[in-house]
Design a protein around this motif. Structure first.
Motif, PDB file in Angstrom:
ATOM      1  N   SER A 323       0.829  -1.203   0.000  1.00 32.55           N
ATOM      2  CA  SER A 323       0.000   0.000   0.000  1.00 32.55           C
ATOM      3  C   SER A 323       0.865   1.256   0.000  1.00 32.55           C
ATOM      4  O   SER A 323       2.088   1.192   0.156  1.00 32.55           O
ATOM      5  N   GLU A 325       0.583   3.502   2.252  1.00 30.37           N
ATOM      6  CA  GLU A 325       0.843   3.895   3.631  1.00 30.37           C
ATOM      7  C   GLU A 325       2.255   3.484   4.043  1.00 30.37           C
ATOM      8  O   GLU A 325       2.843   2.557   3.469  1.00 30.37           O
ATOM      9  N   ALA A 326       2.784   4.174   5.055  1.00 35.28           N
ATOM     10  CA  ALA A 326       4.181   3.953   5.394  1.00 35.28           C
ATOM     11  C   ALA A 326       4.410   4.023   6.895  1.00 35.28           C
ATOM     12  O   ALA A 326       3.668   4.660   7.647  1.00 35.28           O
ATOM     13  N   GLU A 378       2.512  -5.225   4.224  1.00 35.37           N
ATOM     14  CA  GLU A 378       1.355  -4.448   3.810  1.00 35.37           C
ATOM     15  C   GLU A 378       1.758  -3.013   3.500  1.00 35.37           C
ATOM     16  O   GLU A 378       1.301  -2.421   2.526  1.00 35.37           O
ATOM     17  N   ARG A 379       2.632  -2.465   4.324  1.00 39.26           N
ATOM     18  CA  ARG A 379       3.004  -1.052   4.190  1.00 39.26           C
ATOM     19  C   ARG A 379       4.483  -0.903   3.863  1.00 39.26           C
ATOM     20  O   ARG A 379       5.303  -1.760   4.202  1.00 39.26           O
ATOM     21  N   THR A 380       4.809   0.210   3.240  1.00 37.41           N
ATOM     22  CA  THR A 380       6.204   0.539   2.967  1.00 37.41           C
ATOM     23  C   THR A 380       6.879   0.987   4.258  1.00 37.41           C
ATOM     24  O   THR A 380       6.276   1.684   5.078  1.00 37.41           O
ATOM     25  N   GLN A 409      -0.223   9.908   5.194  1.00 34.20           N
ATOM     26  CA  GLN A 409      -0.099   8.498   4.851  1.00 34.20           C
ATOM     27  C   GLN A 409       0.936   7.778   5.717  1.00 34.20           C
ATOM     28  O   GLN A 409       1.088   6.552   5.606  1.00 34.20           O
ATOM     29  N   ALA A 539       3.839  -2.420  10.029  1.00 35.59           N
ATOM     30  CA  ALA A 539       4.095  -2.614   8.601  1.00 35.59           C
ATOM     31  C   ALA A 539       3.371  -3.823   8.037  1.00 35.59           C
ATOM     32  O   ALA A 539       3.055  -3.861   6.845  1.00 35.59           O
ATOM     33  N   ASP A 542      -3.006  -3.693   9.326  1.00 39.97           N
ATOM     34  CA  ASP A 542      -3.746  -2.471   9.005  1.00 39.97           C
ATOM     35  C   ASP A 542      -4.003  -1.635  10.264  1.00 39.97           C
ATOM     36  O   ASP A 542      -4.885  -0.775  10.273  1.00 39.97           O
ATOM     37  N   ARG A 544      -3.875   1.250  12.830  1.00 39.94           N
ATOM     38  CA  ARG A 544      -3.634   2.690  12.637  1.00 39.94           C
ATOM     39  C   ARG A 544      -3.693   3.400  13.993  1.00 39.94           C
ATOM     40  O   ARG A 544      -4.760   3.769  14.453  1.00 39.94           O
TER      41      ARG A 544
END
Length: 563
Positions: A323, A325-326, A378-380, A409, A539, A542, A544
Motif C-alpha cells: 500500500s 501507507e508507510a 502491507e506497508r512501505t 499516509q 508494517a 492495518d 492505525r
C-alpha cells in the motif's frame, strides 16, 4: 498540555511521489492484533553487527560526523552501503538514497566579554565560553550589543492552555530578554502546572527564542542552572567557537544575539538589579509575574563567519510494501564534528558520538536487516537517518516539510536515539508513547521480549521535544522515541539514574563519547528487537494508531488525513 501548534507553524503536508489515497476510516485500536515477526527476522539482529556499526561510525576517520563535512559524507556513504546490502532501495521520489538539506554555517570567531553596566555601581564582565555562550540568528559578519536595554521576563512563556503570560502588555521590542530555561514549577495549589515534572515545549530553549522573535526582541540571554537545564553549562559552552549549522535563511524576527549565560553571570545581573537570583526564581514561578525592566545595560560584540552554502544530507531508504501507507524509522547520524581549539592544544578534539548517535544508526541498520527476512509487507517501511539534529532537529524538520509521501499516509514514526550501551534491563521506555495508541503496541512488543514498559524516569529533561520524532508529531504523525529502561538486571535500585548522571557528566556531547571496553551491547540488542517488533506490527497489518483526543497533535492528524 499547551497548544503547541499555536506556537509553531504546521509543517507542509504536500504530497510528492506516491499516489494519494483516501483517508483511512478510524477504527478502535486493538494492540493485541499485532502480528509477530518471523523468527528468522529477529535472528538477523545480533550484538556483533551492532558493535561493528557503532565502531565504524564512531571512528576518528568520520571526524565526528559534523554536518556538511567530509566526515558526514563518509557516514552517509557507509549507511547507504549498509542499506543497499539489506536490500533496501532509494526512498526519495527519484529513487535516490539522499535528500539534500540546505543550511547555513555560523561560527563565532571572536567575541568580547559580555559586560553588564548598572545605572549605579561597577560594571562586571564575563568571558565568552566560561560564563557566556552566544551566537546570532542574523547573517551578519559582525553583531553587537552596545548599551542594550535588558528586561527580565521570568520563564519567557505565553501559554494560553495554562493561562500563563510572562509578558502581559509589556512591549519588549528592541530589548534583550533575560529568561530562565525550563517551565515554571508546579505548586501545591496547581500540582499539574506545566505537566508538573515533565518538561513541556514551552520550557525548551528553542521556544524561548521563537517567542522572543515573535515579540520583536533584539536578543535573548538564557540563565543556565544545572538544576533547570539538566546538564552542566559546559555542554552549551565548550564548543561556542565551533561551526554550527543553522537554517538556510535567517528566521523572521532574527535575534541579533541569543544564547546562554552561567549561573554566576545570572547571579551578578540579579544583584546589580537590586535583587538575587533566588528571588528571581521565586517571583518568576508565581502566577501574575510581570516583566521587570532592569537598571542594567549589556555590551558584547562578536565576529561571525557565515557560509550560505552548507548542505547536510538525510539518508532515505525504503522497503516497499503493497500500500501507499508507510512506517518511518528515524535516527540522526550527525554529531558535533571536531573542536579545533582542543586539537590545536594537542587534546582529543573529535566528538566521536558513539552513543549519541552512532548507536541509534546501528540499531536502524540491524532493523533493516531484520526486515529483509520479514517477507512481504502491507506497508512501505522507510529508514531515514537525519542530518543536523544536534543543531536543533534541522534535518528531520526538513524531511517532514518535504516528505516522499504525504504525512497523512505515514502511520507512525519510531525514533531510535542514543541506545542503551550500559547493560540489559527488565524494562523499556517509550518517550511519547503515552500520548497515542503506540503505548499499547509498545507494551505488546516489550512483553514478547520479557520486558515491561516504564514511565520516563527523567520527564523534566523533555526528551520528547529534544529528538527527531518531534518533527513528525508536529505534523500529526503518531511518534515514539524508544529509550532505555531504568531497571538494570543484576543491579541495585538507582543504578539507572547513576548511569544517566555519569553519562551526562562524562560522555554527553563530549569527545569522551567513544566506543570503550566498558560499554555493553546486551541492552541495545533488547531495544533493537523491541523497536523492530513495534515497526513490524505496523508494517504487516492495518493497525492505525491515533493520538489521544486531548493531544494537540490529534487535530493536526485529522486535518492531514482529510487532505
Amino acid at each position: 498540555m499547551p497548544r503547541l501548534f499555536l506556537l509553531v507553524p504546521l509543517l507542509t503536508l504536500a504530497a510528492c511521489g506516491d499516489t494519494d489515497t483516501a483517508p483511512a476510516e478510524v477504527v478502535a485500536f486493538d494492540a493485541s492484533a499485532a502480528p509477530d515477526p518471523p523468527p528468522a527476522a529477529l535472528a538477523a539482529i545480533d550484538t556483533v553487527a551492532l558493535r561493528a556499526h557503532v565502531a565504524a561510525l564512531a571512528d576518528d576517520a568520520m571526524g565526528g560526523r559534523g554536518t556538511g563535512t567530509p566526515g558526514e559524507q563518509l557516514a552517509v556513504d557507509y549507511i547507504v552501503a549498509q542499506f543497499r546490502a539489506s536490500g533496501l532501495v532509494g526512498g526519495m521520489p527519484d529513487g535516490s538514497f539522499t535528500q539534500n538539506v540546505p543550511l547555513r554555517s555560523v561560527r563565532v570567531t571572536e567575541a568580547t566579554p559580555l559586560t553588564f553596566r548598572p545605572d549605579v555601581g561597577e560594571p562586571a564582565s564575563f568571558d565568552f565560553v566560561e560564563d557566556a555562550a552566544l551566537s546570532t540568528d542574523t547573517d551578519a559578519a559582525s553583531v553587537s550589543l552596545d548599551g542594550a536595554d535588558l528586561v527580565f521576563v521570568g520563564y519567557g512563556i505565553t501559554a494560553e492552555g495554562y493561562d500563563w503570560d510572562d509578558f502581559g502588555d509589556t512591549d519588549v521590542a528592541g530589548k534583550v530578554l533575560v529568561a530562565f530555561v525550563n517551565d515554571p514549577p508546579a505548586t501545591a495549589e496547581e500540582p499539574t502546572l506545566f505537566q508538573a515534572d515533565t518538561l513541556t515545549y514551552n520550557g525548551r530553549w528553542t521556544y524561548k527564542y521563537e517567542e522572543a522573535r515573535r515579540r520583536g526582541a533584539r536578543g535573548v540571554l538564557l540563565v543556565h542552572t544545572d538544576e533547570m537545564a539538566g546538564y552542566p553549562f559546559g555542554v552549551v559552552a565548550d564548543d561556542a567557537f565551533g561551526a554550527h549549522p543553522s537554517g538556510a535563511e535567517p528566521p523572521d524576527g532574527a535575534l541579533a544575539v541569543r544564547g546562554w549565560i552561567s549561573r554566576r553571570a545570572g547571579e551578578a545581573l540579579a544583584e546589580m538589579s537590586g535583587s538575587s537570583l533566588d528571588a528571581w526564581i521565586e517571583m518568576a514561578g508565581r502566577r501574575g509575574f510581570r516583566p521587570v525592566e532592569l537598571p542594567v545595560v549589556a555590551d558584547v560584540s562578536m565576529q561571525v563567519e557565515q557560509s550560505a552554502d552548507l548542505v547536510g544530507q538525510n539518508v532515505v531508504a525504503k522497503r516497499p510494501g503493497r500500500s501507499a501507507e508507510a512506517v518511518v524509522f528515524g535516527a540522526h547520524h550527525d554529531h558535533l564534528g571536531t573542536n579545533d581549539e582542543l586539537v590545536a592544544a594537542g587534546q582529543d578534539g573529535i566528538y566521536n558520538g558513539a552513543i549519541d548517535n552512532a548507536s541509534g544508526v546501528a540499531m536502524m541498520i540491524e532493523i533493516a536487516d531484520a526486515f529483509a527476512q520479514a517477507g512481504d509487507l502491507e506497508r512501505t517501511v522507510y529508514f531515514v537517518t537525519f542530518t543536523a539534529e544536534e543543531a536543533g532537529l534541522l534535518g528531520s524538520a526538513y524531511f517532514a516539510a518535504h516528505p516522499p509521501v504525504p504525512l497523512g499516509q505515514i502511520v507512525a514514526n519510531v525514533n531510535v536515539d542514543s541506545g542503551n550501551l550500559f547493560g540489559e534491563t527488565d524494562d523499556i521506555v517509550g518517550i511519547g508513547s503515552e500520548r497515542s495508541d503506540l503505548r499499547g503496541l509498545l507494551e505488546t512488543a516489550a512483553a514478547a521480549e520479557g520486558m515491561t514498559v516504564s514511565a520516563d524516569a527523567a520527564p523534566n529533561q523533555g526528551l520528547f521535544f529534544r529528538s527527531d520524532q518531534l518533527a513528525f508529531a508536529r505534523g500529526g504523525v503518531p511518534a515514539v522515541f524508544i529509550n532505555t529502561g531504568d531497571r538494570y538486571r543484576g543491579r541495585e535500585a538507582g543504578y539507572g539514574q547513576a548511569v544517566r548522571d555519569a553519562y551526562r557528566a562524562d560522555r554527553y556531547h563530549q569527545p569522551g563519547d567513544e566506543l570503550t571496553d566498558d560499554l555493553s551491547f546486551g541492552g541495545i540488542l533488547q531495544q533493537t528487537r523491541v523497536a523492530f517488533r513495534l515497526g513490524y506490527a505496523l508494517a504487516a497489518s492495518d493497525l492505525r494508531p491515533q493520538w489521544r483526543p486531548s493531544e494537540a497533535f490529534a487535530e493536526t492528524r485529522r486535518q492531514s488525513q482529510a487532505e
